[in-house]
Write an enzyme that holds these catalytic residues in place. Sequence first.
Site, PDB file in Angstrom:
ATOM      1  N   SER A  48       0.853  -1.199   0.000  1.00 49.73           N
ATOM      2  CA  SER A  48       0.000   0.000   0.000  1.00 49.73           C
ATOM      3  C   SER A  48       0.886   1.246   0.000  1.00 49.73           C
ATOM      4  O   SER A  48       2.089   1.157   0.233  1.00 49.73           O
ATOM      5  CB  SER A  48      -0.893  -0.005   1.236  1.00 49.73           C
ATOM      6  OG  SER A  48      -0.111   0.284   2.388  1.00 49.73           O
ATOM      7  N   ASP A  81      -1.205  -1.371  -3.918  1.00 52.52           N
ATOM      8  CA  ASP A  81      -2.554  -1.386  -3.343  1.00 52.52           C
ATOM      9  C   ASP A  81      -2.977   0.049  -3.010  1.00 52.52           C
ATOM     10  O   ASP A  81      -2.220   0.789  -2.374  1.00 52.52           O
ATOM     11  CB  ASP A  81      -2.518  -2.251  -2.065  1.00 52.52           C
ATOM     12  CG  ASP A  81      -3.884  -2.481  -1.463  1.00 52.52           C
ATOM     13  OD1 ASP A  81      -4.870  -2.532  -2.219  1.00 52.52           O
ATOM     14  OD2 ASP A  81      -3.958  -2.627  -0.224  1.00 52.52           O
ATOM     15  N   LYS A 183     -16.196  -4.988  10.416  1.00 55.67           N
ATOM     16  CA  LYS A 183     -16.869  -4.855   9.125  1.00 55.67           C
ATOM     17  C   LYS A 183     -18.378  -4.827   9.247  1.00 55.67           C
ATOM     18  O   LYS A 183     -19.046  -4.132   8.494  1.00 55.67           O
ATOM     19  CB  LYS A 183     -16.478  -6.032   8.223  1.00 55.67           C
ATOM     20  CG  LYS A 183     -14.972  -6.075   7.966  1.00 55.67           C
ATOM     21  CD  LYS A 183     -14.640  -7.134   6.959  1.00 55.67           C
ATOM     22  CE  LYS A 183     -13.150  -7.374   6.888  1.00 55.67           C
ATOM     23  NZ  LYS A 183     -12.392  -6.189   6.479  1.00 55.67           N
ATOM     24  N   HIS A 210     -12.117  -6.096  -1.999  1.00 57.22           N
ATOM     25  CA  HIS A 210     -11.308  -5.525  -0.915  1.00 57.22           C
ATOM     26  C   HIS A 210     -12.006  -5.833   0.405  1.00 57.22           C
ATOM     27  O   HIS A 210     -13.152  -6.259   0.439  1.00 57.22           O
ATOM     28  CB  HIS A 210     -11.174  -4.008  -1.104  1.00 57.22           C
ATOM     29  CG  HIS A 210     -10.187  -3.640  -2.159  1.00 57.22           C
ATOM     30  ND1 HIS A 210      -9.023  -2.984  -1.883  1.00 57.22           N
ATOM     31  CD2 HIS A 210     -10.198  -3.856  -3.493  1.00 57.22           C
ATOM     32  CE1 HIS A 210      -8.349  -2.806  -3.013  1.00 57.22           C
ATOM     33  NE2 HIS A 210      -9.041  -3.330  -4.009  1.00 57.22           N
ATOM     34  N   GLY A 211     -11.290  -5.563   1.492  1.00 56.53           N
ATOM     35  CA  GLY A 211     -11.905  -5.733   2.813  1.00 56.53           C
ATOM     36  C   GLY A 211     -12.366  -7.156   3.061  1.00 56.53           C
ATOM     37  O   GLY A 211     -13.454  -7.384   3.577  1.00 56.53           O
ATOM     38  N   SER A 213     -10.893  -9.650   4.900  1.00 54.20           N
ATOM     39  CA  SER A 213     -10.439 -10.394   6.083  1.00 54.20           C
ATOM     40  C   SER A 213     -11.617 -11.014   6.822  1.00 54.20           C
ATOM     41  O   SER A 213     -12.718 -10.450   6.853  1.00 54.20           O
ATOM     42  CB  SER A 213      -9.656  -9.468   7.026  1.00 54.20           C
ATOM     43  OG  SER A 213      -8.331  -9.336   6.567  1.00 54.20           O
ATOM     44  N   ASN A 253      -8.512  -9.381  -1.402  1.00 53.32           N
ATOM     45  CA  ASN A 253      -7.500  -8.632  -0.652  1.00 53.32           C
ATOM     46  C   ASN A 253      -7.592  -8.894   0.851  1.00 53.32           C
ATOM     47  O   ASN A 253      -8.649  -8.691   1.457  1.00 53.32           O
ATOM     48  CB  ASN A 253      -7.715  -7.130  -0.862  1.00 53.32           C
ATOM     49  CG  ASN A 253      -7.220  -6.653  -2.201  1.00 53.32           C
ATOM     50  OD1 ASN A 253      -6.989  -7.445  -3.111  1.00 53.32           O
ATOM     51  ND2 ASN A 253      -7.057  -5.349  -2.339  1.00 53.32           N
ATOM     52  N   ARG A 259      -2.519  -8.883  10.328  1.00 55.24           N
ATOM     53  CA  ARG A 259      -2.178  -8.021  11.472  1.00 55.24           C
ATOM     54  C   ARG A 259      -2.656  -8.665  12.773  1.00 55.24           C
ATOM     55  O   ARG A 259      -2.012  -8.546  13.814  1.00 55.24           O
ATOM     56  CB  ARG A 259      -2.827  -6.647  11.306  1.00 55.24           C
ATOM     57  CG  ARG A 259      -2.348  -5.902  10.073  1.00 55.24           C
ATOM     58  CD  ARG A 259      -2.999  -4.541   9.970  1.00 55.24           C
ATOM     59  NE  ARG A 259      -2.704  -3.944   8.668  1.00 55.24           N
ATOM     60  CZ  ARG A 259      -2.678  -2.650   8.429  1.00 55.24           C
ATOM     61  NH1 ARG A 259      -2.937  -1.796   9.378  1.00 55.24           N
ATOM     62  NH2 ARG A 259      -2.399  -2.194   7.221  1.00 55.24           N
TER      63      ARG A 259
HETATM   64  O1  G3H Z   1      -6.857  -1.384   2.212  1.00 55.34           O
HETATM   65  C1  G3H Z   1      -5.979  -1.049   2.985  1.00 55.34           C
HETATM   66  C2  G3H Z   1      -4.932  -2.022   3.329  1.00 55.34           C
HETATM   67  O2  G3H Z   1      -5.314  -2.794   4.433  1.00 55.34           O
HETATM   68  C3  G3H Z   1      -3.631  -1.340   3.524  1.00 55.34           C
HETATM   69  O3  G3H Z   1      -3.589  -0.705   4.760  1.00 55.34           O
HETATM   70  O4  G3H Z   1      -2.944   1.589   4.083  1.00 55.34           O
HETATM   71  O5  G3H Z   1      -2.668   0.822   6.447  1.00 55.34           O
HETATM   72  O6  G3H Z   1      -1.192  -0.078   4.643  1.00 55.34           O
HETATM   73  P1  G3H Z   1      -2.527   0.489   4.991  1.00 55.34           P
HETATM   74  P1  13P Z   2      -8.921  -6.120   5.096  1.00 50.55           P
HETATM   75  O1  13P Z   2      -8.826  -4.911   5.958  1.00 50.55           O
HETATM   76  O2  13P Z   2     -10.257  -6.770   5.214  1.00 50.55           O
HETATM   77  O3  13P Z   2      -7.833  -7.087   5.316  1.00 50.55           O
HETATM   78  O4  13P Z   2      -8.814  -5.627   3.566  1.00 50.55           O
HETATM   79  C1  13P Z   2      -7.556  -5.400   2.990  1.00 50.55           C
HETATM   80  C2  13P Z   2      -7.642  -4.686   1.689  1.00 50.55           C
HETATM   81  O5  13P Z   2      -8.683  -4.511   1.098  1.00 50.55           O
HETATM   82  C3  13P Z   2      -6.371  -4.218   1.117  1.00 50.55           C
HETATM   83  O6  13P Z   2      -6.562  -3.475  -0.048  1.00 50.55           O
HETATM   84 ZN    ZN Z   3      -8.424  -2.354   0.003  1.00 56.05          ZN
END
Ligand code: G3H
Ligand code: 13P
Ligand code: ZN
Length: 316
Positions: A48, A81, A183, A210-211, A213, A253, A259
């Site tokens: 990212s 990302d 979420k 995305h999102g 997890s 993703n 984490r």
């Molecule tokens: O979508 C966001 C990812 O989890 C990346 O997170 O911007 O804190 O590295 P970050």
């Molecule tokens: P999570 O926060 O659900 O792991 O999503 C990560 C993500 O979308 C990274 O682009």
């Molecule tokens: Zn994302």
Amino acid sequence: MIVSTVELFKHAYGKYAVGAYNINNAEQTMGLFRGNLDSKAPFIVQISKGARSYTDKRMLEAMIRAANEIFPESIFAVHLDHGDEAACMDCIKSGFYSSVMIDASHESLDKNIEITRRVVDAAHAKGIAVEAELGQLGGVEEDIAVDEAAANLTNPDQAKEFVERSGCDSLACAIGTSHGAYKFTGKQGLRFDVIEAIQKRLPGFPLVMHGSSSVPQEEVAKINAAGGSMKGAKGVDATQFKRAAQLGVTKVNIDTDGRLVWCRVHREHFLQHPENFDLRPPGKIFMAEYAKFIAEKNNYLGSAGQLECVRPLFKK
Ligand code: G3H
Ligand code: 13P
Ligand code: ZN
């Protein structure tokens, strides 16, 4: 071996989803490569904007190059990302990335298309693929806060227009998820109706979730038992990944779950060993636990076991 994101998508489309995992440090990188090899999965390693400035973008890129040497059997794409236009252009110029994500989803449709088109033109000139985003996830992305209640799901009709006018290679869709560990407040989940409607208008076109997890409840419980405070954390049901993949979700993703593994391992370690001040003992445990986590995740995605099936695509 670093490969083309587009080729990975062609192989996966409709059958399984490729895991796209974020990295920030050496331990994550080692665990990620080990876990994907253990489960025989092709994957996407993603960085990212925040990760690029955590230590230094060159540090992360060098770690990926090193991992490629340490694990020569691995097959993966390198992806930016949530980039803005400047970050995308920087990655395109570097020539190291298989693909970039331009996230202009907070802009109007026309402005989003205009910015994405500029990135697409620059990227395609260098053989790099572009992921764009339409619709907004709830939660927090980089420095853009989006009220979860006002989360703006992707409009399927707009999705078709967006892809045609922007020329992007894959589309990140807002289909009910949000970033981070919180979420859902109730029984919400993936909006399969929206995914299906998008796929109907864009058959064969790779969609990105995305999102994604899962925020495993046993992980959250262990974190809380070891001194953490994560009340009400909830994620996506991983058993739904395969259905999403059949509907065109080709890239999933995952960052937050990694984490959580990091947090649980370190909290438990220092609780059990208050005398320890050395980073290596918990680091060792984390690398092994993260590898195990990645391998399990790839089972849910259906990417586990696909490594030797994709290898012939990339024989020189
Ligand atoms: O979508 C966001 C990812 O989890 C990346 O997170 O911007 O804190 O590295 P970050
Ligand atoms: P999570 O926060 O659900 O792991 O999503 C990560 C993500 O979308 C990274 O682009
Ligand atoms: Zn994302």
